[in-house]
Design a protein around this motif. Sequence first.
Motif, PDB file in Angstrom:
ATOM      1  N   ASP A 238      15.097  37.445 -47.805  1.00  0.00           N
ATOM      2  CA  ASP A 238      15.801  36.381 -47.080  1.00  0.00           C
ATOM      3  C   ASP A 238      17.017  35.841 -47.837  1.00  0.00           C
ATOM      4  OD1 ASP A 238      14.544  35.014 -49.074  1.00  0.00           O
ATOM      5  OD2 ASP A 238      13.583  33.517 -47.794  1.00  0.00           O
ATOM      6  N   GLY A 239      17.308  36.394 -49.028  1.00  0.00           N
ATOM      7  CA  GLY A 239      18.483  36.002 -49.799  1.00  0.00           C
ATOM      8  C   GLY A 239      18.211  34.990 -50.889  1.00  0.00           C
ATOM      9  N   SER A 240      17.022  34.385 -50.900  1.00  0.00           N
ATOM     10  CA  SER A 240      16.704  33.411 -51.945  1.00  0.00           C
ATOM     11  C   SER A 240      16.337  34.132 -53.241  1.00  0.00           C
ATOM     12  CB  SER A 240      15.556  32.513 -51.490  1.00  0.00           C
ATOM     13  OG  SER A 240      14.395  33.285 -51.274  1.00  0.00           O
TER      14      SER A 240
END
Length: 122
Positions: free
Chosen positions: A102-104
């Motif tokens: 999710d990009g985190s």
Amino acid sequence: MAKQKIRKGDLVQVIAGKDKGLQGKVIQSLPRDGKVIVEGVNRVKKHTKVGQTARGSQTGGIITTEAPIQVSNVMLVVEHEGKKVVTRVGFRREEQERTLPDGSKKTVTRSVRFAKKTGEAI
């Protein structure tokens, strides 16, 4: 049973036995037996029975192959500042940052092999 520190693909040097001083790549690791098979080291002659293969050719005779060697009789070889250095292997925990789908970002700790003489991760 302790974790085996030498793995398949490592460059090792023999430190004891008839092949002392020879270097080679680990072809296969046998952790249950505490042994490794090293390319060009501990070569033995094997007498094989004559038999037919699926294509009809005959096999058999005397072949030379590598036999397992005790893992305690080999040491890892690493490259440090342009030289090959024989060293022991250790494990340490290092924190690494991972990017999730999710990009985190997430910080995780991993067990890393390192050369005790140079301190570099392998």
